[in-house]
Design an enzyme around this catalytic site. Structure first.
Site, PDB file in Angstrom:
ATOM      1  N   ASN A   1       0.879  -1.183   0.000  1.00  0.00           N
ATOM      2  CA  ASN A   1       0.000   0.000   0.000  1.00  0.00           C
ATOM      3  C   ASN A   1       0.911   1.226   0.000  1.00  0.00           C
ATOM      4  OD1 ASN A   1      -1.819   2.036   0.430  1.00  0.00           O
ATOM      5  ND2 ASN A   1      -2.226   1.517   2.576  1.00  0.00           N
ATOM      6  N   TRP A   2       0.985   1.866  -1.166  1.00  0.00           N
ATOM      7  CA  TRP A   2       1.905   3.012  -1.295  1.00  0.00           C
ATOM      8  C   TRP A   2       1.348   4.288  -0.674  1.00  0.00           C
ATOM      9  CZ3 TRP A   2       4.160   2.728  -6.993  1.00  0.00           C
ATOM     10  CH2 TRP A   2       5.161   1.753  -7.022  1.00  0.00           C
ATOM     11  N   LYS A   3       0.080   4.264  -0.287  1.00  0.00           N
ATOM     12  CA  LYS A   3      -0.544   5.482   0.261  1.00  0.00           C
ATOM     13  C   LYS A   3      -0.298   6.661  -0.698  1.00  0.00           C
ATOM     14  CE  LYS A   3       0.324   3.533   4.766  1.00  0.00           C
ATOM     15  NZ  LYS A   3       0.060   3.669   6.172  1.00  0.00           N
TER      16      LYS A   3
ATOM     17  N   HIS B   1      -9.625   1.248   4.596  1.00  0.00           N
ATOM     18  CA  HIS B   1      -8.368   1.422   5.328  1.00  0.00           C
ATOM     19  C   HIS B   1      -8.617   2.385   6.491  1.00  0.00           C
ATOM     20  CE1 HIS B   1      -4.243   2.560   6.274  1.00  0.00           C
ATOM     21  NE2 HIS B   1      -3.867   1.480   5.617  1.00  0.00           N
TER      22      HIS B   1
ATOM     23  N   GLU C   1      -7.001   4.761   7.630  1.00  0.00           N
ATOM     24  CA  GLU C   1      -6.742   6.178   7.323  1.00  0.00           C
ATOM     25  C   GLU C   1      -7.928   6.790   6.587  1.00  0.00           C
ATOM     26  OE1 GLU C   1      -2.974   5.621   5.388  1.00  0.00           O
ATOM     27  OE2 GLU C   1      -2.066   5.084   7.318  1.00  0.00           O
TER      28      GLU C   1
ATOM     29  N   GLU D   1      -5.824  -5.081  10.142  1.00  0.00           N
ATOM     30  CA  GLU D   1      -4.836  -4.042  10.415  1.00  0.00           C
ATOM     31  C   GLU D   1      -5.181  -3.335  11.726  1.00  0.00           C
ATOM     32  OE1 GLU D   1      -2.682  -2.892   6.512  1.00  0.00           O
ATOM     33  OE2 GLU D   1      -4.225  -1.432   6.960  1.00  0.00           O
TER      34      GLU D   1
ATOM     35  N   GLY E   1       1.981   2.128  10.650  1.00  0.00           N
ATOM     36  CA  GLY E   1       2.919   3.248  10.524  1.00  0.00           C
ATOM     37  C   GLY E   1       3.560   3.655  11.839  1.00  0.00           C
TER      38      GLY E   1
ATOM     39  N   SER F   1       3.072  -2.370  10.211  1.00  0.00           N
ATOM     40  CA  SER F   1       4.526  -2.353  10.427  1.00  0.00           C
ATOM     41  C   SER F   1       5.204  -3.680  10.071  1.00  0.00           C
ATOM     42  CB  SER F   1       4.848  -1.949  11.874  1.00  0.00           C
ATOM     43  OG  SER F   1       4.346  -0.651  12.139  1.00  0.00           O
TER      44      SER F   1
ATOM     45  N   GLY G   1       2.670  -1.266   4.215  1.00  0.00           N
ATOM     46  CA  GLY G   1       2.743   0.152   3.885  1.00  0.00           C
ATOM     47  C   GLY G   1       4.172   0.576   3.625  1.00  0.00           C
ATOM     48  N   GLY G   2       4.792   1.170   4.627  1.00  0.00           N
ATOM     49  CA  GLY G   2       6.128   1.756   4.476  1.00  0.00           C
ATOM     50  C   GLY G   2       7.147   0.865   3.796  1.00  0.00           C
TER      51      GLY G   2
HETATM   52  C1  PEP Z   1      -0.928   0.125   5.791  1.00  0.00           C
HETATM   53  O1  PEP Z   1      -0.996   1.323   5.564  1.00  0.00           O
HETATM   54  O2  PEP Z   1      -1.776  -0.622   5.303  1.00  0.00           O
HETATM   55  C2  PEP Z   1       0.167  -0.378   6.624  1.00  0.00           C
HETATM   56  C3  PEP Z   1       0.089  -1.592   7.089  1.00  0.00           C
HETATM   57  O3  PEP Z   1       1.204   0.493   6.873  1.00  0.00           O
HETATM   58  P1  PEP Z   1       2.608   0.141   7.575  1.00  0.00           P
HETATM   59  O4  PEP Z   1       3.088  -1.164   7.005  1.00  0.00           O
HETATM   60  O5  PEP Z   1       3.509   1.283   7.217  1.00  0.00           O
HETATM   61  O6  PEP Z   1       2.342   0.037   9.046  1.00  0.00           O
END
Ligand code: PEP
Length: 248
Positions: free
Chosen positions: A9-11, A94, A96, A166, A172, A212, A233-234
């Site tokens: 997930n590049w956001k 999501h 966010e 999640e 994050g 994470s 994500g990251g």
């Molecule tokens: C996400 O945004 O779906 C996510 C899991 O982010 P991260 O891996 O950065 O915690």
């Protein structure tokens, strides 16, 4: 048999030029693996990524969609627009989007149904806050997200949906759920799907953990019985890191 599925997930990261640099590197790294992979990218990168990943087995996903077919919805994108350019997946719900863009279980549900109608696989996110975990409300909260998010979805369509667990407190933050916490909730999700539908269709659903995930913790997360994949994500922003997770 459920084939492991890791989605990035590049956001709101990566211009098209940056997406090109990633794709050039990632396509070379992603071969000879039985693990399915996809990148969920900003809208402006999608057409490029569909072309770049054609024939590689790497999927492409969006991060949002509108639930109407068309109309006066300034700034929105329809499922037909995504399907026309060859998008395979779309993240819905999501945390966010729930937090900053007022996404509710009801709109998640409308989006899930619209995506299924248009042949795009929804990646439906669920997960509790830290307060809900600490107060013991986590199971009721996630059950309601599942019941309301999937309301009216037919049994035959269930296996087309990916559920991403999640926990909000792990996104994050660098704070990962322990493998036991992640497994426990993913098992709860599977059991809830069995209750709502039946064992046969629930058994086919890919349940991802997200929060994470990085190369250093991917193996222990992916070794859990009820965890079939990860939403990353990251650590999906660097081709090498994302590939290291896929290679768990
Ligand atoms: C996400 O945004 O779906 C996510 C899991 O982010 P991260 O891996 O950065 O915690």
């Amino acid at each position: 048999m459920r084939i492991p599925f890791i989605a990035g997930n590049w956001k709101m990261y990566k211009t098209q030029a940056e997406a090109e640099a990633f794709a050039n590197e990632f396509v070379k790294l992603y071969s000879g693996t039985d693990v399915r992979a996809a990148i969920c990218a900003p809208f402006t990168d999608l057409r490029y990524l569909v072309d770049a990943f054609r024939g590689t087995g790497i999927g492409v996903g969006a991060q949002n969609v509108h639930y109407e077919d068309e109309g006066a919805f300034t700034g929105e994108i329809s499922a037909d627009m995504l399907s026309e350019i060859g998008v395979d997946f779309c993240i819905v719900g999501h945390s966010e989007r729930r937090q900053y863009f007022a996404e509710t279980n009801e709109t998640v549900n409308l989006k899930v149904k619209k995506l299924l109608e248009k042949g795009i696989a929804p990646i439906m996110c669920v997960g509790e806050s830290l307060e809900q975990r600490d107060s013991g409300e986590l199971y009721d909260f996630v059950r309601t997200q599942l019941e309301e998010g999937l309301a009216g979805v037919e049994k035959d369509d269930l296996p087309k949906i990916v559920i991403a667990y999640e926990p909000i407190w792990a996104i994050g933050t660098g704070r990962t759920a322990t493998p036991e916490q992640a497994e426990d909730m993913c098992a709860f999700i599977r059991n809830t799907l069995i209750e709502i539908y039946d064992e046969e269709s629930a058994d086919e659903v890919i349940i991802q953990y997200g929060g994470s995930v990085k190369p250093a913790n991917a193996t222990e997360i992916m070794n859990q019985v009820e965890i079939d994949g990860a939403l990353v994500g990251g650590a999906s922003l660097k081709a090498e890191d994302f590939m290291a997770i896929i290679d768990f």
